[in-house]
Design a protein around this motif. Structure first.
Motif, PDB file in Angstrom:
ATOM      1  N   TYR A 196       4.415  -1.695  12.084  1.00 50.30           N
ATOM      2  CA  TYR A 196       4.751  -2.322  10.814  1.00 50.30           C
ATOM      3  C   TYR A 196       6.235  -2.086  10.565  1.00 50.30           C
ATOM      4  N   ASN A 242       2.554   3.667  10.781  1.00 48.39           N
ATOM      5  CA  ASN A 242       1.907   2.747   9.846  1.00 48.39           C
ATOM      6  C   ASN A 242       0.512   2.336  10.298  1.00 48.39           C
ATOM      7  N   ASP A 284      13.641   1.890  14.316  1.00 52.46           N
ATOM      8  CA  ASP A 284      13.425   1.780  12.877  1.00 52.46           C
ATOM      9  C   ASP A 284      13.000   3.159  12.365  1.00 52.46           C
ATOM     10  N   HIS A 342      10.513   5.534   8.272  1.00 51.38           N
ATOM     11  CA  HIS A 342       9.559   6.607   7.964  1.00 51.38           C
ATOM     12  C   HIS A 342       9.849   7.888   8.741  1.00 51.38           C
TER      13      HIS A 342
HETATM   14  C1  LIG Z   1       8.812   1.615   9.637  1.00 46.81           C
HETATM   15  C2  LIG Z   1       9.007   0.693   8.479  1.00 46.81           C
HETATM   16  N1  LIG Z   1       9.984  -0.221   8.537  1.00 46.81           N
HETATM   17  C3  LIG Z   1      10.194  -1.073   7.525  1.00 46.81           C
HETATM   18  C4  LIG Z   1       9.412  -1.036   6.403  1.00 46.81           C
HETATM   19  C5  LIG Z   1       9.682  -1.996   5.269  1.00 46.81           C
HETATM   20  O1  LIG Z   1      10.234  -1.319   4.208  1.00 46.81           O
HETATM   21  P1  LIG Z   1      10.398  -2.110   2.824  1.00 46.81           P
HETATM   22  O2  LIG Z   1       9.004  -2.374   2.353  1.00 46.81           O
HETATM   23  O3  LIG Z   1      11.120  -1.142   1.956  1.00 46.81           O
HETATM   24  O4  LIG Z   1      11.145  -3.348   3.126  1.00 46.81           O
HETATM   25  C6  LIG Z   1       8.377  -0.121   6.302  1.00 46.81           C
HETATM   26  C7  LIG Z   1       7.506  -0.083   5.123  1.00 46.81           C
HETATM   27  O5  LIG Z   1       6.536   0.614   5.037  1.00 46.81           O
HETATM   28  C8  LIG Z   1       8.182   0.772   7.363  1.00 46.81           C
HETATM   29  O6  LIG Z   1       7.202   1.672   7.331  1.00 46.81           O
END
Ligand SMILES: Cc1ncc(COP(=O)(O)O)c(C=O)c1O
Length: 454
Positions: free
Chosen positions: A165, A231, A259, A262
């Motif tokens: 996610y 996620n 990314d 988290h």
């Molecule tokens: C790993 C990761 N990247 C991106 C996002 C997206 O973040 P946002 O909802 O603040 O755009 C999330 C949201 O849970 C996430 O867990």
């Protein structure tokens, strides 16, 4: 056969008792739920605020540090922390003060504020990469990095891990067919018409062979990945996985984009810094500016050069990257304060100590009670996993997970003054989390163990 230790029929009456307990204790939240139905879809300003397993929405009066007070005046010790947005605690003083100072001096100008060079310096100090851009949310940042990656590599495909996610990013809202390995549209996604299986490849996490097979034809612009899946249940990388995956990306000319939204919980500078990874791009959102909407993405000098080239050789007009309010002075002020005062070794030292105490306490209790469960930790965040071992892939979670038991645990804890994340029993320790807060959660866990049938 799943590893269900508490059959659903036994859980149902316990769940019902917890629902009733919530209803009795939350008349104001119930009333607000009713009122908000008048003008908000599902009675909430964003529809998935109703995805909590409470019988009605919990409305928040205020939140400070790790204490969240609901509309009924009940205080909760918060281990959810806005699913990481408030990882450094609610309204941390340096950020609240910086916001207050900036609030009277201009909120948004479509021009960079004077602190911009200083913020860039701090980003590089904290995360290591030399060149940066801002976005409003991690979803935005991920959409933008995929666009840049395709623009600079001139390759059409992107690659993600099964169970990923990365926010509301169409390219990544896909699943993997466990039989054929093909990309499938994620069935829950609304209004999906684009054929992402033509442009997104999905492989299982921790599976180097599948990763290499997906990269080998040289068509993949970027591997967009969390350092650990967070996620779909917390799935950590196996030892050596990232060194090998990074080498594969290099070999096939695919950009590695991590990314850290988290996994920022791992330690200062996130998993990447803690473990010495060298991605081409790094995305950090949610907690990066202490809870104000903000995301950042950083990249290498070489990639910056290629990005400049791509932009300069494109015709004048919309790039498809950027939004009007992004990098406004208010956000920049909060980001500056957060980078200087929150992303520190001292703050992480505290968070990691509390997290270790919590992990140890939970594991001791699980073992003493002989339950086939485990706890998986990634720095300051961990999950109580109702399965006998830490999962190695999303498929493991599908096969072993117990979503009903997770939902029950969430409501049980909430009814006793402790907030867990409403998915996967995720718990996060902040610099404001105390040893007493950890003990409160552990006492509730003792009660949970005494309540659930063996
Ligand atoms: C790993 C990761 N990247 C991106 C996002 C997206 O973040 P946002 O909802 O603040 O755009 C999330 C949201 O849970 C996430 O867990």
């Amino acid at each position: 056969m799943s590893h269900t230790t508490v059959p659903h029929p036994l859980l149902a009456p316990l769940f019902e008792a917890e629902r009733q307990r919530f209803i009795v204790a939350h008349p104001q939240s119930l009333a607000l739920s009713q009122q908000a139905q008048a003008h908000f879809l599902f009675g909430v300003p964003m529809h998935w605020m109703r995805d909590w397993p409470t019988p009605a929405t919990l409305f928040v009066r205020q939140a400070f540090g790790v204490t969240l007070e609901c509309a009924d005046g009940v205080h909760y010790t918060d281990f959810c922390l806005g699913d990481t947005g408030a990882m450094f605690g609610h309204s941390p003083a340096p950020v609240a003060e910086a916001i207050a100072r900036q609030a009277a001096r201009g909120l948004t100008c479509m021009l960079p504020a004077t602190q911009t060079p200083e913020v860039g310096e701090l980003l590089t100090q904290r995360f290591g990469l030399p060149v940066w851009q801002l976005a409003m949310t991690a979803s935005d940042a991920n959409r933008f990095v995929l666009r840049w990656a395709r623009a600079v590599t001139r390759r059409p495909q992107v690659l993600v891990f099964d169970g990923c996610y990365h926010g509301a990013v169409d390219d990544t809202l896909v699943d993997r067919d466990p039989t054929t390995g093909q990309t499938l549209p994620r069935p829950s996604v609304l209004g999906q018409v684009h054929n992402h299986h033509s442009y997104t490849r999905v492989v299982p996490f921790n599976h180097l062979q599948a990763l290499e097979a997906a990269l080998a034809d040289g068509q993949v612009a970027a591997l967009l990945a969390e350092p650990a899946l967070t996620n779909f249940g917390l799935v950590p990388p196996e030892p050596g996985f990232w060194a090998a995956a990074q080498a594969l990306c290099r070999r096939y000319g695919t950009l590695l984009v991590l990314d850290e939204t988290h996994t920022l919980s791992t330690g200062p500078g996130g998993f990447t810094r803690t473990h010495g990874l060298q991605p081409d791009m790094l995305v950090v959102g949610k907690a990066v500016a202490g809870g104000l909407p903000c995301a950042v993405y950083g990249f290498t000098e070489d990639l910056a050069r290629r990005m400049r080239q791509a932009k300069e050789s494109a015709p004048e007009g919309h790039s498809g990257i950027g939004t009007t309010l992004t990098a406004n002075p208010l956000t920049l002020a909060a980001l500056r304060a957060a980078l200087e005062h929150l992303h520190t070794h001292e703050a992480y030292g505290h968070m990691l100590d509390r997290a270790e105490e919590l992990e140890t306490g939970l594991m001791q209790r699980i073992q003493a009670a002989g339950r086939p469960w485990t706890v998986t930790r990634m720095g300051a965040r961990m999950e109580l996993q109702f399965m006998p071992r830490t999962p190695r892939s999303a498929q493991d979670v599908r096969e072993m997970g117990q979503p009903e038991l997770e939902a029950f645990t969430h409501l049980f804890m909430l009814n006793r003054g402790v907030l867990l994340t409403p998915f996967h029993s995720m718990m996060l320790c902040s610099p404001a989390t105390s040893a007493d807060d950890v003990r409160q959660l552990l006492r509730n866990f003792d009660e949970l163990l005494g309540t659930l049938p063996a």
